[in-house]
Design an enzyme around this catalytic site. Structure first.
Site, PDB file in Angstrom:
ATOM      1  N   GLY A 186       0.850  -1.189   0.000  1.00  0.00           N
ATOM      2  CA  GLY A 186       0.000   0.000   0.000  1.00  0.00           C
ATOM      3  C   GLY A 186       0.881   1.232   0.000  1.00  0.00           C
ATOM      4  N   LYS A 196      -0.881  -0.098   6.585  1.00  0.00           N
ATOM      5  CA  LYS A 196      -0.295  -1.427   6.377  1.00  0.00           C
ATOM      6  C   LYS A 196       0.231  -2.043   7.672  1.00  0.00           C
ATOM      7  CE  LYS A 196       2.919   0.260   3.829  1.00  0.00           C
ATOM      8  NZ  LYS A 196       2.589   1.709   3.902  1.00  0.00           N
ATOM      9  N   HIS A 235       5.816   3.386  16.579  1.00  0.00           N
ATOM     10  CA  HIS A 235       5.429   2.020  16.198  1.00  0.00           C
ATOM     11  C   HIS A 235       5.645   1.058  17.374  1.00  0.00           C
ATOM     12  CE1 HIS A 235       5.201   2.003  11.533  1.00  0.00           C
ATOM     13  NE2 HIS A 235       4.729   3.122  12.019  1.00  0.00           N
ATOM     14  N   ARG A 289       3.122   1.391  20.153  1.00  0.00           N
ATOM     15  CA  ARG A 289       1.805   0.876  19.789  1.00  0.00           C
ATOM     16  C   ARG A 289       1.746  -0.645  19.908  1.00  0.00           C
ATOM     17  NH1 ARG A 289       0.245   2.102  13.862  1.00  0.00           N
ATOM     18  NH2 ARG A 289       1.520   0.252  13.557  1.00  0.00           N
ATOM     19  N   GLU A 296      16.211  -7.245  15.006  1.00  0.00           N
ATOM     20  CA  GLU A 296      16.574  -6.266  13.987  1.00  0.00           C
ATOM     21  C   GLU A 296      17.233  -6.952  12.803  1.00  0.00           C
ATOM     22  OE1 GLU A 296      18.605  -2.911  15.656  1.00  0.00           O
ATOM     23  OE2 GLU A 296      16.892  -2.422  16.931  1.00  0.00           O
ATOM     24  N   ASP A 317       8.826  -5.623   8.935  1.00  0.00           N
ATOM     25  CA  ASP A 317       8.365  -4.269   8.614  1.00  0.00           C
ATOM     26  C   ASP A 317       9.593  -3.348   8.488  1.00  0.00           C
ATOM     27  OD1 ASP A 317       6.891  -1.963   8.281  1.00  0.00           O
ATOM     28  OD2 ASP A 317       5.726  -2.193  10.111  1.00  0.00           O
TER      29      ASP A 317
END
Lengths: 171, 171, 171
Positions: free
Chosen positions: A9, A15, A50, A53, A62, A84
């Site tokens: 997207g 996303k 992020h 959340r 990582e 992500d």
């Protein structure tokens, strides 16, 4: 073969939130695989928001470059992984002068061998005017090809529009 | 009226490959109608890779500007045509100072009279930030309007996302 | 709660025409709520063409910034409203130095209280290459978040591709 999902997207199309819900739906606790490297305050701020959340249902690994390695090593946990995002990983590879096509091939060849599910987030970067900058053109070509190869291998492809998911594959 | 199909999507979204498969599905051998003019090495390279991928099932015609004429003259062959791509054709018309709206009208009026099928590839160029450059704004407006008019006339419209086709028309 | 619809898509993807048809399908005469401010000849020309196309079935109100207020005050008429468009409204708020998140919250909280239907037009601006300009990045982030919040509240979300509507919500 464990389930694999690709979510794409535009910027700020929801996303990451969709991907988090889908990943937790595949099992908890889940593993968040961050590809971001925080170069500046803007990025640091975005990463922080992020992480806040996501909360306690997640561990974080990582993988700015060695994504196939991190996926392979975390597979025995059986826990769902959220990557992500793919476009940042690609950008890291290109900036480091690595051969992104080799890395993408390693990733798509790894996928069918995995036992724990993976959800990937990527970005649409090729639906604007052709960039004047040759490096930007090379990047958007690489991103488009990477997305194609990953979508061809994943079981599901979702396209996020204004935060709402549209299923593209399987039809 | 022969079948007409429009395939759209961002850069490197797999439009050309999908279009080639759809065209060959309508009959072989097929005719590839190239709208590209090779101005520089980057474009020459891209054209070469596309041609190598297509192989022996295709003949190639060139139509950098007179697309309606080439479609009309190749229609008696009865063979399916693939036009790749509309946005380059539009760009050629605009650079040559021709009236693109007249040319698009000629094309959309020709379509219902054709006996052999046509598949068109075009590009999404209007989903980024508004360009600062007035010429780029004029081009993306023209591309959007051209895509609308062509999609309104064609039997089918497909939107390519990460190489996976999404049918938009008919619903 | 009256029906609320969000229509998104790239530049020149046929959003306004689709929105006009949908709004008139909800009742006539309808109210066109323009968020545009005509700063220059290019914009003046675009506004004029849109107005000429709409014709006599429409009244026009202007809401460059106070959109929630205009929607609240026009609600007693019972007539369907078309808001064209959200991204311009957002741009007006940001240029005026207003807190766009507060304004979007007021709008999404107002929606469930309305008695007459509303159709919103917005734009996809986040599917190109990341802009080099920080202000452009902030704007595309704000536009994406605004679209998400509005799409989350509206009953329906449509994505326009080359003038053809694709229903995203409800599925």
């Amino acid at each position: 073969m464990a389930k694999s999902i690709l979510i794409t997207g535009g910027a700020r199309s929801g996303k990451s939130l969709l991907a988090e819900r889908m990943t937790l739906g595949l099992g908890t606790p889940a593993i968040y695989i961050a590809t971001a490297e925080a170069f500046d305050a803007e990025m640091q701020d975005r990463i922080g928001r992020h992480r806040a959340r996501r909360g306690a249902e997640w561990d974080t690994l990582e993988a700015p470059q060695d994504l196939a390695g991190v996926l392979a090593r975390s597979d025995a946990s059986g826990r769902p992984r959220l990557v992500d995002c793919i476009t940042l990983w690609l950008s890291n590879l290109m900036l480091a002068g690595r051969d992104w096509e080799t890395e993408v091939k390693a990733l798509t060849e790894l996928l069918p061998t995995l036992h724990a599910p993976v959800v990937f987030v990527t970005n649409e970067v090729g639906s604007g005017i052709v960039p004047e900058n040759a490096l930007a053109r090379a990047y958007r070509d690489a991103a488009g090809l990477t997305n194609q190869r990953l979508a061809g291998t994943c079981d599901e492809l979702w396209f996020c529009v204004s935060g709402q998911p549209l299923k593209v594959k399987p039809t």
